[in-house]
Enzyme design. Structure first.
Site, PDB file in Angstrom:
ATOM      1  N   TYR A  38       0.826  -1.208   0.000  1.00 16.92           N
ATOM      2  CA  TYR A  38       0.000   0.000   0.000  1.00 16.92           C
ATOM      3  C   TYR A  38       0.867   1.267   0.000  1.00 16.92           C
ATOM      4  CZ  TYR A  38      -3.711  -3.271   1.371  1.00 16.92           C
ATOM      5  OH  TYR A  38      -4.597  -4.301   1.427  1.00 16.92           O
ATOM      6  N   LYS A  42       1.204   4.473  -2.710  1.00 12.50           N
ATOM      7  CA  LYS A  42       1.070   5.885  -2.329  1.00 12.50           C
ATOM      8  C   LYS A  42       2.310   6.690  -2.747  1.00 12.50           C
ATOM      9  CE  LYS A  42      -1.849   4.463   1.526  1.00 12.50           C
ATOM     10  NZ  LYS A  42      -1.906   4.104   2.960  1.00 12.50           N
ATOM     11  N   GLN A  86       0.508   4.551   8.838  1.00 10.56           N
ATOM     12  CA  GLN A  86       0.031   3.337   8.162  1.00 10.56           C
ATOM     13  C   GLN A  86      -0.432   2.318   9.204  1.00 10.56           C
ATOM     14  OE1 GLN A  86      -0.129   2.922   4.743  1.00 10.56           O
ATOM     15  NE2 GLN A  86      -1.209   1.006   5.167  1.00 10.56           N
ATOM     16  N   ASP A 111      -5.453  11.607   6.535  1.00 12.90           N
ATOM     17  CA  ASP A 111      -6.257  10.384   6.604  1.00 12.90           C
ATOM     18  C   ASP A 111      -7.599  10.643   7.297  1.00 12.90           C
ATOM     19  OD1 ASP A 111      -5.548   8.093   5.338  1.00 12.90           O
ATOM     20  OD2 ASP A 111      -4.293   7.290   6.938  1.00 12.90           O
ATOM     21  N   GLY A 259      -9.733  -2.556  -8.192  1.00 14.90           N
ATOM     22  CA  GLY A 259      -9.654  -1.516  -9.212  1.00 14.90           C
ATOM     23  C   GLY A 259     -10.688  -0.432  -9.117  1.00 14.90           C
ATOM     24  N   VAL A 261     -12.646   1.252  -5.674  1.00 16.43           N
ATOM     25  CA  VAL A 261     -12.455   2.181  -4.560  1.00 16.43           C
ATOM     26  C   VAL A 261     -10.984   2.331  -4.186  1.00 16.43           C
ATOM     27  CG1 VAL A 261     -12.969   2.550  -2.110  1.00 16.43           C
ATOM     28  CG2 VAL A 261     -14.772   1.797  -3.661  1.00 16.43           C
ATOM     29  N   GLY A 262     -10.194   1.244  -4.313  1.00 15.66           N
ATOM     30  CA  GLY A 262      -8.780   1.285  -3.894  1.00 15.66           C
ATOM     31  C   GLY A 262      -7.974   2.409  -4.528  1.00 15.66           C
ATOM     32  N   GLY A 369      33.611  52.146  23.677  1.00 18.79           N
ATOM     33  CA  GLY A 369      32.861  51.428  22.649  1.00 18.79           C
ATOM     34  C   GLY A 369      31.857  52.338  21.974  1.00 18.79           C
ATOM     35  N   GLU A 370      31.518  52.037  20.715  1.00 24.07           N
ATOM     36  CA  GLU A 370      30.652  52.936  19.944  1.00 24.07           C
ATOM     37  C   GLU A 370      29.290  52.331  19.617  1.00 24.07           C
ATOM     38  OE1 GLU A 370      32.086  55.809  20.146  1.00 24.07           O
ATOM     39  OE2 GLU A 370      33.730  54.616  20.955  1.00 24.07           O
ATOM     40  N   SER A 373      27.236  46.322  19.198  1.00 22.04           N
ATOM     41  CA  SER A 373      26.243  45.320  19.630  1.00 22.04           C
ATOM     42  C   SER A 373      24.835  45.915  19.634  1.00 22.04           C
ATOM     43  CB  SER A 373      26.589  44.797  21.029  1.00 22.04           C
ATOM     44  OG  SER A 373      27.842  44.154  21.032  1.00 22.04           O
TER      45      SER A 373
END
Length: 921
Positions: A38, A42, A86, A111, A259, A261-262, A369-370, A373
């Protein structure tokens, strides 16, 4: 017809959203032949339509917990739109099927077996649920007849959750009058005879006889049964629940078995998957994060950093991870606000295109520091929370030494911070502690090995290094590598000659060549020079040594440059700790410590996920020194972030110190090893620093600024723009567009800010903008963000400054002349000797990592502006072979900072009420 229609829909999706494909996952437990058949059907159907199908197969030893964990991962995977389990679950362990089917996310339950979807179907919410595939296929077949369902009498035989019960609901909500029959129905033939539409799913061979059927009825046979048939090779044939040969004489339409519904069931699974992908596209644009941003409550005057940080309620870190597309099993939470990210995320995303790569650097700074961060955080908040771009910040982890010393924290400031700041600035997830342990293990191994070699014979050493365990002597893997390095191709310990044993057991380390020091993540000036080995147990084998601060360890640089666990381990093995008395390099691999280092660092290699005040994601990972190392956050964090943001997103990272140091190393070392190519340089400048370069008085931490910095002085500022010009030129040397971010302070005047913008553009910047993000958060960096967006579309002709095959001296000279403005370089005798040694040892083709002051373009911190004509003195050269660079020492500097008279820790304490941290930074 269904498959052709779906194939066309998938093509249209791909045209509208390039790179997008509907994704289907099929989870199987065990190895049943019928399930395999199966699933293959799929997978084949999915491939024909263009659906990306993934078959996940768990062994029959899988537990319920194993299955639930797998389901949780698939639920969270944005590339999976449809997902089925499954059935039956072929496991040796007890598993509750109902619990498993209900664990599937309803929006992916194609599903239609979860209780939520079943409940919606029973209530008639057909547009908001997934319908089980067999009933959905049956309904499609009924529609194909052209017969109107409304008002018809329908009979469903069977009441299973998979077919009978949902078929009843589906017919009912399509306005049929429905009767459900089952094995206990006493008047089955009579009920069948009333049916205009008959759906049979009883699981009993040819139970419904042809003579029962109403003339002209539609008959849908869902049964698959095997009955004996001696004419068949297998001895049996497949029949349905309806006696086909007699029923077809009465029915107007009837489905054959097999052949009928499947194949429709499989087609409906594909249709539900495509429908799920369409719903996903309606809700989320591929590549666009669905992210919740935090609103800032801006106050004037701006409160303290810790007060602002405390006012923010960070999102749970699992939410941040989910918003940016990380899966649950890729995230390891450390509390509520920080998490490690598994490197498996990079492998999962390897085929995704990278985003735009932006590096934030600065002009030559003052000691204060400028705001690199702060600008980094402000820029990502602007791009994310205000312009709704996918954006990641990648920053270094700060050392606790400066945090408790003179500098304080490094989480940004004002309304541009990584939060919580106390988590960011303190232990984080323990990476720096892991580096301390790993580094000091190497240091201990060096001294212990020298001690044992000095006090034992060759044979005694050999017996201890390769002991007999239960009568068997065996080399470890790392010892085999040492033998191979020595040219000894033997694996039997008994086969070595005396000469080979001598070569194997004796590293013969020259104490004067040891470059590996012990480390501690605390500023402690009295550890700059120490004597070790003074205990009587060391038998007089003492030597002078020192402690460095942890972030200066080569292990930190290796962490920052490695592109995976295997690469990190190889780099550890290559680390050179000393030379032998014959001048041969001694490595961590020679000491036998490589595997142990990898074990100590196995968690530290995973980037740390945090967030900004406005809720944009941040990777905080690695924090190498910016002088004796390259001063940039990790390659791995950048690579993962670039995949997560997607091709239209941005990753903003920061390079330590000024453009002459951190940016040059970012390009010539980090980008060289990572293979990543930058799109934009953001150069941070301040009026304060430029006035200093124009001849202003010294700027000192903890001392009020002189009036020259608080009053308008356009001439002083214009003079200092020489440094800005030079740093813009430095960025353009590498072929990358430069955007200047003028970080505005409250003492700056409009004329001063306008002058800096003007000078930057005249110097060749792509754009220059005033930024007020410290006071306004991302809103204050909107102009910068838009400029960066435009610059990222401009041509970037990135190039390295030098070829690695050039001689060591030539590479140093190129950096000194082209980046610093020097006339030439001068190698002092010790440096000249090291050039010869490293070239002989095969390390001459490594990139160069200049260790010089960050307070001047030259070697003299007192020389401001853009000095020229000076000769750059190279005092010494050292090797970080594992990290992969040579670092020339320019002038004198310490790798162990000291504490000031009044350290930051005077103001740090626990809050007596909340138990949180007070006074931090």
């Amino acid at each position: 017809q269904v498959r052709d229609r779906l194939k066309q829909q998938v093509v249209e999706m791909k045209e509208k959203f390039p790179g997008f494909r509907p994704g289907l996952a099929i989870l199987q437990v065990g190895n049943r032949d019928d399930s395999n058949l199966y699933i293959n059907m799929k997978l084949k159907a999915a491939a024909e339509i263009g659906i990306s199908a993934n078959h996940i197969k768990l062994p029959n030893t899988a537990t319920e917990a194993d299955v639930l964990k797998c389901i949780a991962s698939l639920n969270a995977d944005p590339a999976v739109h449809g997902f089925i389990v499954q059935l039956p679950l072929d496991s040796d362990k007890p598993i509750n099927t109902e619990k498993i089917t209900n664990a599937v996310a309803p929006e992916k339950d194609v599903d239609g077996l979860s209780s939520i979807n079943a409940g919606k179907l029973s209530r008639g919410d057909l547009g908001d649920c997934f319908i089980p595939c067999t009933p959905k296929g049956c309904m499609e077949l009924i529609r194909q007849t052209g017969v109107q369902v409304t008002g018809k009498r329908a009979v469903v035989i069977g009441r299973s959750k998979i077919v009978g019960a949902p078929m009843h609901d589906l017919l009912l909500w399509n306005n049929a009058t429905v009767t459900t029959c089952h094995s206990k129905t006493s008047t089955l033939a009579e009920e069948v005879g009333k049916a205009d539409i008959l759906v049979v799913a009883a699981g009993k061979a040819e139970m419904v006889k042809g003579e029962w059927i109403k003339p002209g009825a539609i008959v849908i046979d869902c049964g698959i049964n095997h009955v004996p048939d001696s004419t068949k090779a297998s001895g049996k044939r497949v029949v349905g629940d309806v006696a086909y040969n007699t029923a077809k004489e009465k029915a107007s339409f009837i489905t054959p078995v097999p052949g009928g519904v499947g194949p429709m069931t499989v087609a409906m699974l594909m249709q539900s998957t495509v429908e799920s992908a369409q719903r996903f596209l309606e809700k989320f644009q591929p590549g666009k994060w669905a992210i919740q941003y935090n609103q800032l409550n801006l106050k004037v005057p701006v409160p303290s950093d810790i007060e602002i940080s405390r006012s923010c309620v960070p999102k749970p870190i699992e939410q941040v991870a989910s918003e940016v597309g990380l899966l649950p099993d890729e995230v390891e939470p450390y509390g509520q606000t920080k998490a490690k990210v598994q490197l498996s995320a990079l492998n999962r995303l390897k085929n995704q295109p990278d985003g735009k790569y932006v590096v934030v650097t600065g002009i030559t700074p003052t000691p204060l520091g400028e705001g690199k961060s702060t600008t980094t955080v402000g820029l990502v908040q602007a791009l994310g929370a205000h312009l709704h771009q996918n954006v990641f910040a990648c920053v270094r982890q700060p050392s606790q030494g400066p945090t408790f010393g003179i500098k304080g924290g490094a989480a940004g400031g004002g309304y541009c911070q990584v939060v919580p700041m106390e988590e960011f600035n303190l232990h984080l997830t323990g990476d720096i502690h892991a580096i301390t342990a790993a580094n000091n293990l190497v240091a201990a191994a060096i001294d212990a090995r020298m001690f044992h070699e000095l006090t034992q014979s060759d044979q005694a050493l050999y017996n201890r290094l390769v002991p007999s365990v239960n009568g068997v002597r065996k080399f470890s893997d790392i010892q085999i590598r040492r033998l191979q390095k020595l040219g000894i191709n033997k694996t039997d310990p008994a086969a070595l000659t005396k000469e080979e044993i001598n070569a194997f057991v004796r590293l013969d380390i020259d104490p004067g060549t040891i470059t590996w020091q012990r480390v501690l993540d605390t500023n402690d000036r009295f550890l700059r020079k120490i004597t070790i080995g003074q205990s009587p147990t060391e038998k007089g084998f003492s030597r002078t040594a020192q402690f460095d601060i942890t972030v200066s360890s080569e292990i930190m640089a290796v962490l920052a440059l490695a592109d995976g666990l295997d690469d990190m381990k190889k780099r550890f093995g290559r680390m050179v700790v000393a030379s032998s008395k014959k001048g041969q390099p001694v490595t961590a691999d020679d000491l036998g410590v490589t595997g142990a280092l990898a074990v100590l660092m196995k968690d530290a290699i995973k980037p740390n996920l945090m967030q900004t005040l406005e809720g944009t994601p941040v990777f905080v990972h690695a924090g190498p020194f910016a002088n004796i190392a390259h001063g940039n956050s990790s390659v791995l964090a950048d690579k993962i972030a670039l995949k997560l943001v997607g091709k239209d997103g941005f990753v903003v990272t920061e390079a330590g110190f000024g453009a002459d140091i951190g940016m040059e190393k970012f390009f010539d070392i980090k980008c060289r090893y990572s293979g990543l190519r930058p799109h934009v340089v953001v150069l941070v400048a301040t009026v304060r620093a430029l006035k200093m370069h124009g001849g202003g008085p010294a700027v000192t931490a903890g001392v009020p600024l002189p009036k020259e910095y608080t009053e308008e002085n356009l001439q002083l500022l214009a003079n200092g723009c020489s440094n800005l010009n030079k740093q813009i030129q430095n960025a353009r040397l590498f072929g990358v567009p430069v955007v200047v971010a003028v970080n505005a302070f409250k003492t700056d005047t409009k004329a001063e800010l306008a002058l800096v913008v003007q000078k930057a553009k005249e110097a060749g910047a792509f754009d220059a903008v005033e930024c007020t993000h410290w006071a306004e958060g991302g809103k204050g960096a909107l102009a910068l963000a838009r400029a960066v967006q435009r610059a990222s579309q401009a041509p970037s002709n990135f190039r390295f400054l030098y070829n690695m095959e050039l001689p060591v001296v030539d590479k140093i000279r190129l950096i000194a002349q082209q980046v610093y403005g020097a006339r030439d370089i001068e190698l002092l005798p010790e440096a000249q000797e090291k050039v010869a040694v490293y070239t002989k040892q095969g390390f001459g083709n490594l990139p160069i990592c200049m260790a010089k002051t960050h307070l001047s373009l030259s070697h003299d911190p007192e020389q401001k502006g853009a000095p020229t004509g000076f000769v750059l003195p190279i005092r010494d050269i050292r090797a970080s072979v594992g990290a992969g660079f040579l670092y020339p020492l320019v002038g004198t500097m310490s790798t162990m900072p000291g504490l000031p008279t009044r350290p930051c820790f005077y103001d740090i304490d626990l809050d007596p009420v909340s138990g949180g941290v007070n006074g931090l930074f």
